[in-house]
Design an enzyme around this catalytic site. Structure first.
Site, PDB file in Angstrom:
ATOM      1  CB  ILE A   1      -0.984  -0.018   1.194  1.00  0.00           C
ATOM      2  CG1 ILE A   1      -1.876  -1.262   1.120  1.00  0.00           C
ATOM      3  CG2 ILE A   1      -1.837   1.258   1.206  1.00  0.00           C
ATOM      4  CD1 ILE A   1      -2.775  -1.491   2.315  1.00  0.00           C
TER       5      ILE A   1
ATOM      6  NE  ARG B   1      -6.584  -4.147  10.712  1.00  0.00           N
ATOM      7  CZ  ARG B   1      -6.947  -4.204   9.431  1.00  0.00           C
ATOM      8  NH1 ARG B   1      -7.130  -3.090   8.751  1.00  0.00           N
ATOM      9  NH2 ARG B   1      -7.168  -5.355   8.838  1.00  0.00           N
TER      10      ARG B   1
ATOM     11  CD  GLU C   1     -12.127   0.199  12.630  1.00  0.00           C
ATOM     12  OE1 GLU C   1     -12.602  -0.713  11.927  1.00  0.00           O
ATOM     13  OE2 GLU C   1     -11.072   0.779  12.353  1.00  0.00           O
TER      14      GLU C   1
ATOM     15  CG  HIS D   1     -11.857  -0.266   8.403  1.00  0.00           C
ATOM     16  ND1 HIS D   1     -11.359  -0.984   9.473  1.00  0.00           N
ATOM     17  CD2 HIS D   1     -11.072  -0.610   7.350  1.00  0.00           C
ATOM     18  CE1 HIS D   1     -10.343  -1.722   9.085  1.00  0.00           C
ATOM     19  NE2 HIS D   1     -10.137  -1.522   7.788  1.00  0.00           N
TER      20      HIS D   1
END
Ligand code: DGY
Length: 341
Positions: free
Chosen positions: A158, A239, A268, A287
């Site tokens: 990423i 995260r 979350e 998210h």
């Protein structure tokens, strides 16, 4: 016939592949099952297809019983699965590898642009009918993305995809990673390795792309935030627990940094009383890093194929507990990663 438990409703691409071959027990809901329903669902199955919201620990493996051969998570992160325990039992754990890197990099860039150029604030202002006087010299003046310095903490798939995008904005990209890239790759990508202190001190936008291993818990805390420029923005699509949210709230209250773009949180869904919700300079998303139709379809395909491959004695596309690889026959995956792109 092999029996598979699918913990919730996901894109159907991979499920259709599984349905052709196996018996599927399916929690037909977008919501995660309760612990009780999870226990019921896994009884006697050969494979579990789960998401990052279901904790697959030794209790769940016990409940599944001795038939369980594979836990395929519809995610790249796998901190919700007890890998050590699964490996001890010879259960393969598979994930979606780097399939979601580009979608997550897109969202990361959306957050960089949105916090830097105050896009959400501007939108809210207009729809609240507060725009009364045409062009204004002082309205939502933000920060240039072009030519600014992007710091990348964790240069995996990423981080790489984010760095590629940054090049088009002529950003100066610095990074810190457990392992430094070789200089040829650094040059090609246009990135410079720096230590963590320099990364925090010099970034205009600091974007986090590490996974949630124990050593990354609260990696960004008071000390790191104090080092950042007052004009800098913190971006997190990895995260939530990598950032100590209490320290971040203090940093924002005391103007140690200019704002943040966050897709992930320590809890979350985010708690109603989380002070981060009430800050104009913080953009909060639920998210959704991988949430594009194309990416979710590929993730489903990979999650399904991982199960099929293991049950057919072939190599899965992405195996987490690679030490189990030697017990799989040398037969290649029925589909290669390249075929999925
Ligand atoms: C993952 O896969 O780990 C993302 O956080 C959710 O898609």
């Amino acid at each position: 016939m092999y029996k598979i438990f699918v913990t919730r409703k996901i894109d159907e691409t991979g499920l259709n592949l599984l349905k052709q071959k196996y018996s599927i027990v399916f929690n037909n809901s977008y919501l995660s099952p309760s612990k009780q329903d999870l226990i019921k669902g896994v009884k006697g199955v050969d494979a579990i297809l789960c998401t990052l919201s279901e904790k697959i620990d030794s209790d769940i493996m016990d409940e599944a019983g001795n038939n369980l051969k594979v836990i395929s998570t519809y995610s790249t992160g796998y901190e919700h699965v007890d890998i050590e325990e699964a490996s001890r039992r010879g259960i393969y754990v598979t994930n979606t590898g780097n399939i979601l890197a580009e979608a997550t990099a897109d969202l990361t860039f959306a957050l960089i642009l949105a916090v830097g150029r105050r896009i959400v604030e501007g939108h809210k202002y207009v729809v609240a009918n507060k725009w009364k006087s045409g062009w204004m010299p002082n309205l939502f003046v933000g920060k240039n993305i072009f030519n600014s310095t992007l710091g990348i903490l964790g240069l995996g798939n990423i981080g790489f995809a984010v760095a590629r995008r940054a090049k088009a904005f002529k950003m100066k990209v610095i990074y810190n990673n457990r392992h430094r890239l070789n200089t040829k790759v650094e040059k090609k990508l246009g990135v410079k390795f720096v230590d963590k202190v320099k990364l925090f001190q010099n970034s205009d936008f600091l974007s986090i792309h590490v996974n949630l291993q124990k050593e990354n818990y609260h990696l960004v805390s008071m000390d790191e935030l104090k080092m950042m420029k007052k004009t800098a923005f913190l971006i997190n699509t990895s995260r939530g627990s990598v950032i100590d949210e209490k320290s971040l709230t203090i940093a924002l209250d005391k103007n140690w940094i200019s704002g943040a773009g966050l897709d992930v949180f320590e809890t979350e869904p985010i708690k109603k009383n989380n002070p981060l919700l009430n800050k104009n300079n913080v953009i909060i998303l639920p998210h959704i890093g991988s949430a594009s139709k194309e990416t979710r379809a590929k993730m489903s395909q990979v999650a399904g194929l991982n199960i099929i491959n293991i049950l057919e004695g072939k190599r899965p596309l992405y195996l987490v507990n690679k030490q189990l690889l030697r017990s799989i026959s040398k037969k290649k995956s029925s589909q290669r990663f390249g075929d999925l792109l």
